[in-house]
Design an enzyme around this catalytic site. Sequence first.
Site, PDB file in Angstrom:
ATOM      1  N   LYS A   1      -6.962  54.925  54.520  1.00  0.00           N
ATOM      2  CA  LYS A   1      -6.192  55.453  53.394  1.00  0.00           C
ATOM      3  C   LYS A   1      -4.845  56.048  53.843  1.00  0.00           C
ATOM      4  CE  LYS A   1      -9.045  54.351  50.080  1.00  0.00           C
ATOM      5  NZ  LYS A   1      -9.952  53.418  50.737  1.00  0.00           N
TER       6      LYS A   1
HETATM    7  C1  LIG Z   1     -10.738  52.482  44.595  1.00  0.00           C
HETATM    8  C2  LIG Z   1     -11.641  53.191  45.548  1.00  0.00           C
HETATM    9  N1  LIG Z   1     -12.434  54.165  45.089  1.00  0.00           N
HETATM   10  C3  LIG Z   1     -13.259  54.851  45.902  1.00  0.00           C
HETATM   11  C4  LIG Z   1     -13.332  54.571  47.240  1.00  0.00           C
HETATM   12  C5  LIG Z   1     -14.312  55.312  48.090  1.00  0.00           C
HETATM   13  O1  LIG Z   1     -13.710  56.171  48.991  1.00  0.00           O
HETATM   14  P1  LIG Z   1     -14.584  56.870  50.143  1.00  0.00           P
HETATM   15  O2  LIG Z   1     -14.807  55.862  51.213  1.00  0.00           O
HETATM   16  O3  LIG Z   1     -13.731  58.039  50.591  1.00  0.00           O
HETATM   17  O4  LIG Z   1     -15.839  57.329  49.513  1.00  0.00           O
HETATM   18  C6  LIG Z   1     -12.517  53.561  47.776  1.00  0.00           C
HETATM   19  C7  LIG Z   1     -12.597  53.261  49.212  1.00  0.00           C
HETATM   20  O5  LIG Z   1     -12.149  52.290  49.731  1.00  0.00           O
HETATM   21  C8  LIG Z   1     -11.657  52.852  46.905  1.00  0.00           C
HETATM   22  O6  LIG Z   1     -10.865  51.847  47.367  1.00  0.00           O
END
Ligand SMILES: Cc1ncc(COP(=O)(O)O)c(C=O)c1O
Length: 385
Positions: free
Chosen positions: A183
Site C-alpha cells: 500500500k
Molecule cells: C480494496 C481493498 N480493501 C481491503 C483490503 C484489505 O486490506 P488488509 O490487507 O490491510 O486487510 C485490500 C487489500 O489489498 C484492498 O485492496
Amino acid sequence: MKPFIPFHLPDIGEEEIHAVVETLRSGWLTTGIKTKQFEKEFAEWVGASHAIALNSCTAALHLALETVGVTDGDEVIVPTMTFAATAEVVHYCRALPILVDCKSDTFNIDVEAIEQAISPKTKAIIPVHFAGQPCEMDRILDLAQSRNIKVIEDAAHALPAKYRGKMVGTLGDITCFSFYATKTMTTGEGGMATTENAEWAERMRILSLHGISRDAVNRYTPEGSWYYEICYPGYKYNLTDMASALGIPQLRKCHDFGKIRNRYAMLYNEAFKDIPEIIVPYMNEDIEHAWHLYVIKLDLKRLRIGRDEMIDLLKQQGIGTSVHFIPLHLHPYYRRNCRYANENFPVANQVFKCIISLPIYPKMTDADVQRVIEVVTRLIQENRR
Ligand SMILES: Cc1ncc(COP(=O)(O)O)c(C=O)c1O
C-alpha cells in the site's frame, strides 16, 4: 537482460529501521505508547477526530460494520470490483453482501446501481476508492443519509486522497485504511479506522482487544491496575508498537510518496495518450488521486493478443504487473453461494478482460518508469491488428 521491475517494492528508509530497532530495544513490543502516537498523528494528518490502529484494513472494516450495528440477515452494498476483504467482513457479521456493478470510466461503484440495490434490509454501503480515486461521495452520502444507511469507506487504496477539498478519512461514517506491504504506506500488515463519532471510536478500540475495558498500558505500567472487565465478546485486532514504530515515519513521508506516484502517473498518461490501443485512467474533476494503482485498459479489438498474453509478454521483458480485480461475482465462492446473476455486472465483466495494473511506487526510478513505457509501447506496436 535488464533487472526485473517488480510490481511493487516498499520504500523503507533508515528512519523506519531505526524506529523499529528502538522499539525492539525498549522492552515494550505490543500496543503501547508508539501506537497511541501513531493514532494521534494519523488523526491529525487526515483531519479526523478519532483514529484507531488495527492489525489490518480487514479488521477495521469488520469492526466498523459491527460498531454501526450490522447483524444477522442485514444487507450491505459492496462493489463487485474489489478485493476479497470488502465482502468477507459482511459475512463475519452474518449479513449478506449485495454486489453491484462499477462505472466504466473510474471503475468505482456505480451510484445508480447502489440505488437499485437498496432494500428495507440495507444497513450499510461500502464504497471502495478504487486505485486511490475517491468515489462520488456526495451522491452516496445523500442516498444513505436519507434512508438511515451507514457509509463505511474502504480506503485501502486512498491515502492520501481528497474529494472536493476534503481528505478521505473525514467523509463517511467510518473510513478504513490499509498498511499492507504493497500500500501507499506500510507497517507490513496493519490498518486504521477513522471517525468523528467518539462512541464508535471507543467501541472499536475495546472490540479490537477482546472487548476488555483496559488495554495493556493500563494494566502493565506502574500507573496501571490488574483489574479489567469484558464489555463485549471482542477480537484480537490490535496493532503492535513494532508496527506503529514503522508506521510513524512512513506517515510523515506519505505526502512526498504521493507526489512521486502522481508524477509517475502523469508520465504514463503523457506517454500513452496517443496510443489508441491504451485507455489511460480517467480522473473525475475536483478530486486528488492517491495513485495507489495505475490501471490501463486495453482496446482488445485493435490487438492480436489478449490481456493475459500481454501480461506474459511484459513479464518476459522484465516488467511485473497485476490485475485489480477479478470481480467478486466471478469467484467460485460467490458463484456457488450467492448466485449473483452475471448479467447484473456488464461493466465489470467487460472491464475485467482488458485491465492491467502497471508498477507505480516511489522506490521506482524515472529510468524504471521510462523502461515500462518503452516496453509497453513496443509490445503494443508489435501486436497491433
Ligand atoms: C480494496 C481493498 N480493501 C481491503 C483490503 C484489505 O486490506 P488488509 O490487507 O490491510 O486487510 C485490500 C487489500 O489489498 C484492498 O485492496
